[in-house]
Design a protein around this motif. Structure first.
Motif, PDB file in Angstrom:
ATOM      1  N   SER A  22      -4.931   3.522  -1.258  1.00 35.52           N
ATOM      2  CA  SER A  22      -5.472   4.873  -1.293  1.00 35.52           C
ATOM      3  C   SER A  22      -5.500   5.369  -2.738  1.00 35.52           C
ATOM      4  CB  SER A  22      -4.642   5.802  -0.413  1.00 35.52           C
ATOM      5  OG  SER A  22      -5.269   7.062  -0.273  1.00 35.52           O
ATOM      6  N   TYR A  23      -6.081   6.556  -2.933  1.00 36.11           N
ATOM      7  CA  TYR A  23      -6.312   7.097  -4.265  1.00 36.11           C
ATOM      8  C   TYR A  23      -5.250   8.101  -4.702  1.00 36.11           C
ATOM      9  CZ  TYR A  23      -8.364  10.689  -1.282  1.00 36.11           C
ATOM     10  OH  TYR A  23      -8.570  11.623  -0.296  1.00 36.11           O
ATOM     11  N   LYS A  24      -4.270   8.347  -3.840  1.00 35.05           N
ATOM     12  CA  LYS A  24      -3.194   9.262  -4.242  1.00 35.05           C
ATOM     13  C   LYS A  24      -1.929   8.967  -3.433  1.00 35.05           C
ATOM     14  CE  LYS A  24      -4.674  12.907  -1.017  1.00 35.05           C
ATOM     15  NZ  LYS A  24      -5.037  14.337  -0.888  1.00 35.05           N
ATOM     16  N   GLY A  25      -0.800   9.271  -4.055  1.00 39.82           N
ATOM     17  CA  GLY A  25       0.484   9.216  -3.358  1.00 39.82           C
ATOM     18  C   GLY A  25       1.045   7.834  -3.086  1.00 39.82           C
ATOM     19  N   ILE A  30       2.741  -5.229  -6.657  1.00 43.82           N
ATOM     20  CA  ILE A  30       1.524  -4.988  -5.878  1.00 43.82           C
ATOM     21  C   ILE A  30       1.353  -3.473  -5.757  1.00 43.82           C
ATOM     22  CG2 ILE A  30       0.388  -5.317  -3.653  1.00 43.82           C
ATOM     23  CD1 ILE A  30       2.101  -7.864  -3.335  1.00 43.82           C
ATOM     24  N   ASP A  31       0.166  -2.991  -6.020  1.00 41.21           N
ATOM     25  CA  ASP A  31      -0.061  -1.549  -6.135  1.00 41.21           C
ATOM     26  C   ASP A  31      -0.935  -1.044  -4.990  1.00 41.21           C
ATOM     27  OD1 ASP A  31      -0.234   1.044  -7.064  1.00 41.21           O
ATOM     28  OD2 ASP A  31      -0.746   0.459  -9.120  1.00 41.21           O
ATOM     29  N   GLY A  32      -0.454  -0.010  -4.302  1.00 43.08           N
ATOM     30  CA  GLY A  32      -1.237   0.605  -3.239  1.00 43.08           C
ATOM     31  C   GLY A  32      -2.208   1.661  -3.735  1.00 43.08           C
ATOM     32  N   LEU A  33      -2.176   1.939  -5.031  1.00 40.09           N
ATOM     33  CA  LEU A  33      -3.046   2.970  -5.607  1.00 40.09           C
ATOM     34  C   LEU A  33      -4.268   2.332  -6.245  1.00 40.09           C
ATOM     35  CD1 LEU A  33      -3.054   6.110  -6.287  1.00 40.09           C
ATOM     36  CD2 LEU A  33      -2.299   5.410  -8.569  1.00 40.09           C
ATOM     37  N   GLY A  56       3.509  10.472  -5.574  1.00 37.47           N
ATOM     38  CA  GLY A  56       4.126   9.921  -4.373  1.00 37.47           C
ATOM     39  C   GLY A  56       4.462   8.451  -4.575  1.00 37.47           C
ATOM     40  N   ASN A  57       5.223   7.909  -3.625  1.00 41.15           N
ATOM     41  CA  ASN A  57       5.645   6.506  -3.733  1.00 41.15           C
ATOM     42  C   ASN A  57       5.525   5.808  -2.379  1.00 41.15           C
ATOM     43  OD1 ASN A  57       6.630   4.440  -5.463  1.00 41.15           O
ATOM     44  ND2 ASN A  57       8.683   4.634  -4.580  1.00 41.15           N
ATOM     45  N   LYS A  58       4.441   6.106  -1.660  1.00 35.54           N
ATOM     46  CA  LYS A  58       4.276   5.553  -0.312  1.00 35.54           C
ATOM     47  C   LYS A  58       3.823   4.098  -0.352  1.00 35.54           C
ATOM     48  CE  LYS A  58       0.841   6.798   2.500  1.00 35.54           C
ATOM     49  NZ  LYS A  58       0.084   7.605   3.476  1.00 35.54           N
ATOM     50  N   VAL A  59       4.476   3.284   0.455  1.00 37.86           N
ATOM     51  CA  VAL A  59       4.041   1.910   0.727  1.00 37.86           C
ATOM     52  C   VAL A  59       3.861   1.802   2.226  1.00 37.86           C
ATOM     53  CG1 VAL A  59       4.723  -0.521   0.701  1.00 37.86           C
ATOM     54  CG2 VAL A  59       5.181   0.924  -1.290  1.00 37.86           C
TER      55      VAL A  59
END
Length: 199
Positions: A103-106, A136-139, A179-182
């Motif tokens: 996603s693009y945020k958080g 590995i980056d979710g952003l 944010g730091n959501k995974v």
């Protein structure tokens, strides 16, 4: 008279996807698919090994509560979850994938460790090999939130040869992020492609 056109039973191969049709079959045939929700006809629920989840919880965080995942949000990082893959050791090489939310945020970053025990399902010995994929980056920049498959082990290196455990560990929140959501969605595996192996 008409022109005779050779009959083709299959469409032309897109070579940037696969080198030949045998290669394409390997790339598209997943032997195990563990998912948080039933998306595929072949389905096993994605659950951690016993005692294998710290800081991760399974829930749906979208407005309609329809998109569950294993989610960690702790800004200090250190959340861990371990899943297992149990496949016949006779194949000698499997490629492991982990699907995440991008996603693009958080979103946060995390590391993945694949511990390969081969035919030692009871883990009587240390793993035969350990493969890691870090940060590995979710952003990402695209203004959408989508499912994204991450290849963890490689075709040319036997990172999983039978029974394997896949551990995810979150990192501390990156500077400047909100944010730091995974969010983890699916764990899957296929056979290694012979065309990509060094041996």
């Amino acid at each position: 008279e008409g022109v005779n056109v050779p009959h083709k039973e299959v469409p032309p191969l897109t070579t940037f996807v696969a080198d030949d049709f045998d290669h394409l079959e390997v790339l598209s045939h997943y032997l195990v698919v563990k998912d948080v929700a039933r998306v595929f006809s072949q389905w096993d629920k994605l659950l951690p090994v016993s005692g294998g989840a710290t800081g991760f919880e399974l829930y749906a965080d979208d407005n309609l509560k329809q998109r569950p995942g294993w989610i960690a949000t702790n800004p200090t990082g250190g959340s861990k979850i371990t899943f297992s893959i149990d496949l016949p050791p006779k194949e000698k090489c499997y490629v492991v994938y982990l699907a995440i939310l991008r996603s693009y945020k958080g979103m946060g970053t995390f590391n993945v460790e694949v511990r390969d025990y081969g035919d030692d399902r009871k883990k009587m010995k240390p793993p035969k090999r350990v493969t890691t994929k870090q940060d590995i980056d979710g952003l990402w920049k695209s203004p959408i939130s989508v499912w994204s498959d991450i290849q963890i082990t490689e075709d040319n290196y036997p990172g999983c040869t039978g029974y394997c455990e896949v551990e995810v560990t979150t990192n501390p929140i990156a500077k400047g992020r909100d944010g730091n959501k995974v969010k983890l969605l699916t764990l899957s595996a296929r056979r290694c492609s012979a065309t990509k192996q060094n041996t």
